[in-house]
Design a protein around this motif. Structure first.
Motif, PDB file in Angstrom:
ATOM      1  N   LEU A 171      -4.143   4.328   7.391  1.00  0.00           N
ATOM      2  CA  LEU A 171      -3.901   2.889   7.272  1.00  0.00           C
ATOM      3  C   LEU A 171      -5.069   2.063   7.803  1.00  0.00           C
ATOM      4  O   LEU A 171      -5.191   0.886   7.476  1.00  0.00           O
ATOM      5  N   ASP A 172      -5.935   2.696   8.585  1.00  0.00           N
ATOM      6  CA  ASP A 172      -7.124   1.986   9.067  1.00  0.00           C
ATOM      7  C   ASP A 172      -8.093   1.670   7.926  1.00  0.00           C
ATOM      8  O   ASP A 172      -8.999   0.840   8.097  1.00  0.00           O
ATOM      9  N   TYR A 173      -7.909   2.314   6.787  1.00  0.00           N
ATOM     10  CA  TYR A 173      -8.840   2.145   5.670  1.00  0.00           C
ATOM     11  C   TYR A 173      -8.342   1.151   4.621  1.00  0.00           C
ATOM     12  O   TYR A 173      -9.052   0.890   3.641  1.00  0.00           O
ATOM     13  N   THR A 174      -7.159   0.609   4.785  1.00  0.00           N
ATOM     14  CA  THR A 174      -6.669  -0.361   3.804  1.00  0.00           C
ATOM     15  C   THR A 174      -7.603  -1.569   3.767  1.00  0.00           C
ATOM     16  O   THR A 174      -8.029  -2.077   4.802  1.00  0.00           O
ATOM     17  N   ASP A 175      -7.911  -1.999   2.563  1.00  0.00           N
ATOM     18  CA  ASP A 175      -8.894  -3.066   2.353  1.00  0.00           C
ATOM     19  C   ASP A 175      -8.540  -3.760   1.043  1.00  0.00           C
ATOM     20  O   ASP A 175      -8.616  -3.147  -0.028  1.00  0.00           O
ATOM     21  N   TRP A 212       0.835  -1.190   0.000  1.00  0.00           N
ATOM     22  CA  TRP A 212       0.000   0.000   0.000  1.00  0.00           C
ATOM     23  C   TRP A 212       0.870   1.241   0.000  1.00  0.00           C
ATOM     24  O   TRP A 212       1.935   1.274   0.622  1.00  0.00           O
ATOM     25  N   SER A 218      -3.569   7.451  10.510  1.00  0.00           N
ATOM     26  CA  SER A 218      -4.940   6.932  10.566  1.00  0.00           C
ATOM     27  C   SER A 218      -5.432   6.436   9.214  1.00  0.00           C
ATOM     28  O   SER A 218      -6.381   5.643   9.151  1.00  0.00           O
ATOM     29  N   TYR A 267      -9.606  13.774   4.790  1.00  0.00           N
ATOM     30  CA  TYR A 267      -8.322  13.510   4.143  1.00  0.00           C
ATOM     31  C   TYR A 267      -8.110  14.338   2.869  1.00  0.00           C
ATOM     32  O   TYR A 267      -6.991  14.350   2.341  1.00  0.00           O
TER      33      TYR A 267
END
Length: 234
Positions: free
Chosen positions: A95-99, A77, A93, A180
């Motif tokens: 990185l909390d959204y990596t999917d 990522w 923060s 963001y």
């Protein structure tokens, strides 16, 4: 911990903007960052970017941003951001959204600016998904990202690239909150009172005609810090 890779678009007319974006990312970050500029001249010299200059391109990284998966080796990522950002808080923060079910994640603006020009007189084009590509959390191992080879970037249209037509399944484009990518002059503090990242997409305080935009004082303070650090490093 491996450093999180961030690629920032570089434009020779906005060098101070790139420096402020980089410094404010580092200043607030709680994690190690590997920040790299995307410099068109370097990519041309390396033979990776061969497009003719596009008269509708408002920045030197309008198309080179799509080389990020290639530059990342199609591994892991990473984040791409335009240079005209001010980071006010920790970027960790994100990185909390990596999917892994997503090829990219972006703020899905419904942005239709009324101005006909921006920055230093560049045309202000209006098109679907405008500014989605100004902040991209990128899954470079996704099959769609692997389609973005230098050959593709050098021949495909701006519409194909910026409107994410290389991702045919819209469910593979994930959503991020506007904190963001807070578009100065478009969003309001009622919508987001304390954004993580402010985007001076119309033009920022480094241009004479944009001295009084929202968050100008914070950006100017950050620019003073950059210049002071440079003087101390001489």
């Amino acid at each position: 911990m491996t450093a999180f890779r961030i690629f920032i678009g570089y434009d020779s007319r906005e060098e101070i903007a790139w420096k402020v974006a980089r410094n404010t990312l580092l200043k607030h970050s709680s994690i190690p960052l590997d920040i790299r500029p995307i410099v068109q001249g370097e990519l041309r010299r390396a033979g990776l970017y061969t497009r003719d200059k596009d008269p509708l391109s408002s920045t030197e990284f309008s198309f080179t941003r799509f080389l990020v998966p290639h530059q990342a080796g199609y591994k892991g990522w990473c984040l791409f951001v335009d240079c005209d950002f001010l980071f006010r808080k920790d970027i960790a923060s994100i990185l909390d959204y990596t999917d892994t079910d997503k090829a990219v994640l972006v703020v899905k603006h419904d942005y239709a600016p009324s101005e006909t020009t921006k920055m230093d007189g560049c045309p202000q084009s209006v098109y679907p998904k405008k500014n989605w590509s100004s902040f991209i959390l990128w899954n470079t191992e996704a099959e769609e990202s692997k389609l973005l080879t230098p050959d593709v970037i050098n021949i495909q249209s701006g519409m194909y690239l910026h409107q994410f037509k290389w991702i045919p399944d819209p469910s593979r484009i994930g959503s991020l909150p506007i904190t963001y990518n807070y578009l100065e002059g478009w969003y309001t503090r009622d919508q987001e009172p304390d954004p993580i990242a402010v985007h001076f997409t119309r033009g920022g305080p480094w241009f004479p005609q944009y001295q009084h935009v929202e968050y100008n004082m914070e950006w100017n303070s950050a620019a003073v810090e950059v210049l002071q650090q440079e003087r101390e490093g001489e």
